[in-house]
Every structure is written in structure tokens, then in C-alpha cells.
Motif scaffolding. Structure first.
Motif, mmCIF file in Angstrom:
data_model
loop_
_atom_site.group_PDB
_atom_site.id
_atom_site.type_symbol
_atom_site.label_atom_id
_atom_site.label_comp_id
_atom_site.label_asym_id
_atom_site.label_seq_id
_atom_site.Cartn_x
_atom_site.Cartn_y
_atom_site.Cartn_z
ATOM 1 N N SER A 145 0.824 -1.203 0.000
ATOM 2 C CA SER A 145 0.000 0.000 0.000
ATOM 3 C C SER A 145 0.866 1.265 0.000
ATOM 4 C CB SER A 145 -0.893 -0.026 1.242
ATOM 5 O OG SER A 145 -1.558 1.213 1.359
ATOM 6 N N LEU A 146 0.451 2.235 -0.786
ATOM 7 C CA LEU A 146 1.156 3.517 -0.849
ATOM 8 C C LEU A 146 0.117 4.615 -0.960
ATOM 9 C CD1 LEU A 146 3.604 5.406 -1.317
ATOM 10 C CD2 LEU A 146 3.469 4.817 -3.731
ATOM 11 N N ARG A 147 0.022 5.444 0.083
ATOM 12 C CA ARG A 147 -0.953 6.542 0.013
ATOM 13 C C ARG A 147 -0.255 7.850 0.291
ATOM 14 N NH1 ARG A 147 -6.287 6.785 2.291
ATOM 15 N NH2 ARG A 147 -6.143 8.550 0.885
ATOM 16 N N GLY A 148 -1.064 8.903 0.379
ATOM 17 C CA GLY A 148 -0.502 10.236 0.543
ATOM 18 C C GLY A 148 -0.557 10.950 -0.795
ATOM 19 N N ASN A 149 -0.295 12.256 -0.785
ATOM 20 C CA ASN A 149 -0.355 12.971 -2.052
ATOM 21 C C ASN A 149 0.891 12.650 -2.894
ATOM 22 O OD1 ASN A 149 1.667 14.701 -1.071
ATOM 23 N ND2 ASN A 149 0.099 15.925 -0.048
ATOM 24 N N VAL A 150 0.884 13.116 -4.116
ATOM 25 C CA VAL A 150 1.908 12.670 -5.069
ATOM 26 C C VAL A 150 3.331 12.972 -4.575
ATOM 27 C CG1 VAL A 150 2.783 12.953 -7.431
ATOM 28 C CG2 VAL A 150 0.321 12.674 -7.033
ATOM 29 N N PRO A 151 3.651 14.208 -4.132
ATOM 30 C CA PRO A 151 5.028 14.447 -3.670
ATOM 31 C C PRO A 151 5.413 13.561 -2.480
ATOM 32 C CG PRO A 151 3.878 16.531 -4.028
ATOM 33 C CD PRO A 151 2.845 15.446 -4.151
ATOM 34 N N THR A 152 4.461 13.272 -1.582
ATOM 35 C CA THR A 152 4.749 12.386 -0.442
ATOM 36 C C THR A 152 5.086 10.985 -0.923
ATOM 37 O OG1 THR A 152 3.115 13.631 0.830
ATOM 38 C CG2 THR A 152 3.813 11.511 1.747
ATOM 39 N N ARG A 153 4.340 10.505 -1.907
ATOM 40 C CA ARG A 153 4.597 9.152 -2.423
ATOM 41 C C ARG A 153 5.982 9.072 -3.051
ATOM 42 N NH1 ARG A 153 -1.079 7.072 -5.167
ATOM 43 N NH2 ARG A 153 -2.427 8.391 -3.929
ATOM 44 N N VAL A 154 6.323 10.090 -3.812
ATOM 45 C CA VAL A 154 7.643 10.088 -4.447
ATOM 46 C C VAL A 154 8.726 10.143 -3.370
ATOM 47 C CG1 VAL A 154 9.203 11.421 -5.931
ATOM 48 C CG2 VAL A 154 6.809 11.091 -6.608
ATOM 49 N N ALA A 155 8.501 10.948 -2.330
ATOM 50 C CA ALA A 155 9.499 11.069 -1.259
ATOM 51 C C ALA A 155 9.680 9.730 -0.540
ATOM 52 C CB ALA A 155 9.075 12.160 -0.278
ATOM 53 N N LYS A 156 8.573 9.009 -0.296
ATOM 54 C CA LYS A 156 8.666 7.698 0.364
ATOM 55 C C LYS A 156 9.506 6.742 -0.475
ATOM 56 C CE LYS A 156 4.307 7.679 2.968
ATOM 57 N NZ LYS A 156 2.912 7.185 2.979
ATOM 58 N N CYS A 157 9.314 6.802 -1.768
ATOM 59 C CA CYS A 157 10.070 5.918 -2.652
ATOM 60 C C CYS A 157 11.543 6.291 -2.619
ATOM 61 C CB CYS A 157 9.513 6.030 -4.073
ATOM 62 S SG CYS A 157 10.313 4.926 -5.236
ATOM 63 N N GLN A 158 11.819 7.589 -2.691
ATOM 64 C CA GLN A 158 13.221 8.018 -2.713
ATOM 65 C C GLN A 158 13.912 7.798 -1.375
ATOM 66 O OE1 GLN A 158 12.622 11.838 -4.595
ATOM 67 N NE2 GLN A 158 13.170 10.987 -6.599
ATOM 68 N N ALA A 159 13.116 7.720 -0.295
ATOM 69 C CA ALA A 159 13.690 7.435 1.027
ATOM 70 C C ALA A 159 14.023 5.950 1.182
ATOM 71 C CB ALA A 159 12.710 7.871 2.118
ATOM 72 N N GLY A 160 13.658 5.144 0.208
ATOM 73 C CA GLY A 160 14.022 3.734 0.244
ATOM 74 C C GLY A 160 12.934 2.819 0.789
ATOM 75 N N ASP A 161 11.726 3.351 1.002
ATOM 76 C CA ASP A 161 10.631 2.501 1.492
ATOM 77 C C ASP A 161 10.193 1.473 0.440
ATOM 78 O OD1 ASP A 161 10.824 4.337 3.483
ATOM 79 O OD2 ASP A 161 8.697 4.897 3.523
ATOM 80 N N PHE A 162 10.476 1.753 -0.810
ATOM 81 C CA PHE A 162 10.036 0.881 -1.906
ATOM 82 C C PHE A 162 11.152 0.772 -2.939
ATOM 83 C CE2 PHE A 162 6.363 3.167 -0.225
ATOM 84 C CZ PHE A 162 5.513 2.127 0.086
#
Ligand SMILES: NCc1[nH]cc(CCC(=O)O)c1CC(=O)O
Length: 309
Positions: A145-162
């Protein structure tokens, strides 16, 4: 009209879409002013659970509908993908603006394509539509699952969560974040969501001056395509809680609509497509829905709705 009152969600993407519409309107009406009413909807507040579990996209729209019904704003600007099939009686969706690229984008910080990920790699997306289609490409990945607005989702990915995430290309483009995109999926692999990439404007049915004012923003090709997709979706009782994909495009004065419905547990999928004359978008939406239903689409959809309960 001298001033147009716009109601919108307060997310960055929503505000970028408001700016886009304001610019278009000012091209037609250089002196038109705007009042912007920003609302943080309940959909923006419940960001933890997957959307299909907390009540769906309607959460993002209902509070804006109420503002229009109460006459506190003239128009609401939406990603039409988030606008539920059935509007309140008093409201109408008369304008669909020219569509951005409707395809889905893949973002991988390591620059890997889906084919290149290791087995068990973590892919972020809460969209059942994306999961059921990507499972056909890679059933061995871990879809999270990945929620939040678009910049938050991109930030989560770049932080290494995915290891990778999937987002609509249009939203990234509107936020000027297209540089994070690693790959864009062709519709044959990942068929977009109904309405993806198009901005819709909702207003009061009886507000004739408002409707006349916004009419030039309607893009007939987008309107016919998105309406064909929405007619199909409606016949299938679609919502964002079930994996339905629908995408229409115009070629040589005709519209082609492709539709897909996923299976909950297997990598099976039913799909159908059909081409009709440009003006027959309603018949086209119904025809593709009927072809999907003939292959069992309604019972597939029901199984998703039951699984959620
Ligand atoms: N569900 C949220 C949502 N609503 C519209 C967009 C993107 C813009 C669009 O499709 O028009 C997004 C984000 C996404 O799916 O990546």
C-alpha cells in the motif's frame, strides 16, 4: 461575470490543476478574477489505510459537492478520475479539459525496470487496477500500500521505502516532477484508469452563466473519450474499489475503447475493446461493458466488493 469562485482540494496537485484552469480561462477572459476556496477533505485526512478500504475516492469529492450545492462556489476542479460515477442531482460535469498523457509511470530510484527487479522486491501502489495488471508481468513482486499525495509518495520511494512505485504520469507532469520517471507503461501492459489524466469541472446544473463561461474549456475529443470510459464504468458499477481499467482514444474520426477487469486471486483478466464513430461514445461505453459482462466481469467485480466487507 467578473469573478469566478473556485472550490478545490488543497493538495499540490489540485492547486496545480486550478492554476492550469485559471490560465486557460484568462486566455478567453483576460479580466476574469478568481476566488479560491481550498478544502482539506476527509480523503486527505485518512492517509493510512488503502483508499479502497476507507470508502474510496468519493471522499475527495463529496465535501466539494456540498460547497457547490450550497452556492458557496461556482465551480469545482477535479482530476476526473476521482469524480464518482453518480453526481448529486443538482450538479453536472459539463466540461472536460484537454487530457494530459493518460499513461501510468514507473519510478525506481535505482533506475530499474519492472522486468529487472529482484523477486520479492517492494512495489508501492494502492491501486487494485495497477496491482492486478502488474501481477501479470511480475507475479513474484511484493505489492504494498502507498498513500498520501503525489510528492509524499515520491518522497517515500526516494527514502528507500520501496524499490519502485507507480503513479499517473499526468499528475507528475502537472507538478513538474516528470524527471523522477524511469519508465512509462504502454496501455497494452497497464491500461489506465477511467478518466486518468483529464481535469473535469463540476458546477450547478442551473448556473447558466457559469456553464456558458466555462464551455470554451471543454475539449470535445477528451469529452467523448472520457465519457465513453465513464459509461462503461457505470454499467460495471465501477468504483476505485474494484480493478477496472478503461481507456479510449480517437483515430480517424472514430473512438476505440479498451476495457479490463481483473481477477482477485489469479492473473486472469477479462478484456474487451470496440471501435465506433466519434459521436457514438455512449453506445461504445455500453458495448464494451456488455462484452466484459459476457465474460463474467460483474461476478469478478462482486468478488472484490465482498472481499472488502
Ligand atoms: N488517485 C489519486 C490521483 N488522482 C489523480 C491523479 C493523477 C492525475 C490524473 O490521473 O489526472 C492521482 C494520483 C495518481 O494516480 O498517481
Amino acid at each position: 461575470m467578473k469573478k469566478l469562485r473556485i472550490v478545490t482540494r488543497s493538495s499540490k496537485l489540485a492547486l496545480a490543476q486550478v492554476d492550469w484552469v485559471k490560465n486557460k480561462l484568462n486566455n478567453f477572459y483576460p479580466d476574469l478574477d478568481f476566488d479560491i476556496l481550498k478544502i482539506t477533505t476527509s480523503g486527505d485526512k485518512f492517509l493510512e489505510a488503502p483508499l479502497y478500504k476507507v470508502g474510496g475516492k468519493g471522499l475527495f469529492v463529496k465535501e466539494l459537492d456540498d460547497v457547490l450545492i450550497q452556492g458557496e462556489a461556482d465551480i469545482a476542479i477535479h482530476s476526473v478520475k476521482d469524480v464518482p460515477q453518480t453526481l448529486p442531482d443538482a450538479l453536472i460535469l459539463p466540461v472536460l479539459c484537454e487530457r494530459e498523457d493518460p499513461r501510468d509511470a514507473w519510478i525506481s530510484p535505482q533506475g530499474l525496470r519492472i522486468e529487472e527487479l529482484a523477486a520479492g522486491a517492494n512495489v508501492g501502489t494502492s491501486s487494485l487496477r495497477r496491482i492486478v495488471q502488474l501481477r501479470r508481468v511480475r507475479s513474484d513482486l511484493n505489492y504494498l500500500s502507498l498513500r498520501g499525495n503525489v510528492p509524499t509518495r515520491v518522497a517515500k520511494c526516494q527514502a528507500g521505502d520501496f524499490d519502485a512505485i507507480v503513479l499517473a504520469k499526468a499528475g507528475l507532469a502537472r507538478l513538474e516532477m516528470s524527471d523522477v520517471i524511469t519508465h512509462v507503461f504502454p496501455p497494452q501492459i497497464l491500461l489506465p484508469a477511467v478518466g486518468q489524466g483529464a481535469i473535469g469541472i463540476v458546477c450547478h446544473k442551473a448556473a447558466e452563466a457559469v456553464r456558458a463561461l466555462i464551455a470554451p474549456l471543454n475539449h470535445p475529443r477528451t469529452y467523448h473519450c472520457v465519457m465513453a470510459e465513464r459509461v462503461m464504468n457505470k454499467r460495471l458499477h465501477g468504483s476505485c474499489q474494484v480493478p477496472i481499467a478503461g481507456y479510449a482514444f480517437v483515430e480517424n474520426e472514430s473512438i476505440t475503447l479498451m476495457g479490463r477487469v481483473g481477477h482477485p486471486d489469479t492473473t486472469e483478466m477479462v478484456e474487451a475493446s470496440c471501435t465506433m464513430p466519434f459521436d457514438a461514445f455512449e453506445a461504445l461505453g455500453n458495448e464494451v461493458a456488455e462484452r466484459l459482462i459476457a465474460q463474467g466481469a460483474l461476478s469478478l467485480i462482486e468478488s472484490f466488493v465482498k472481499a472488502k466487507e
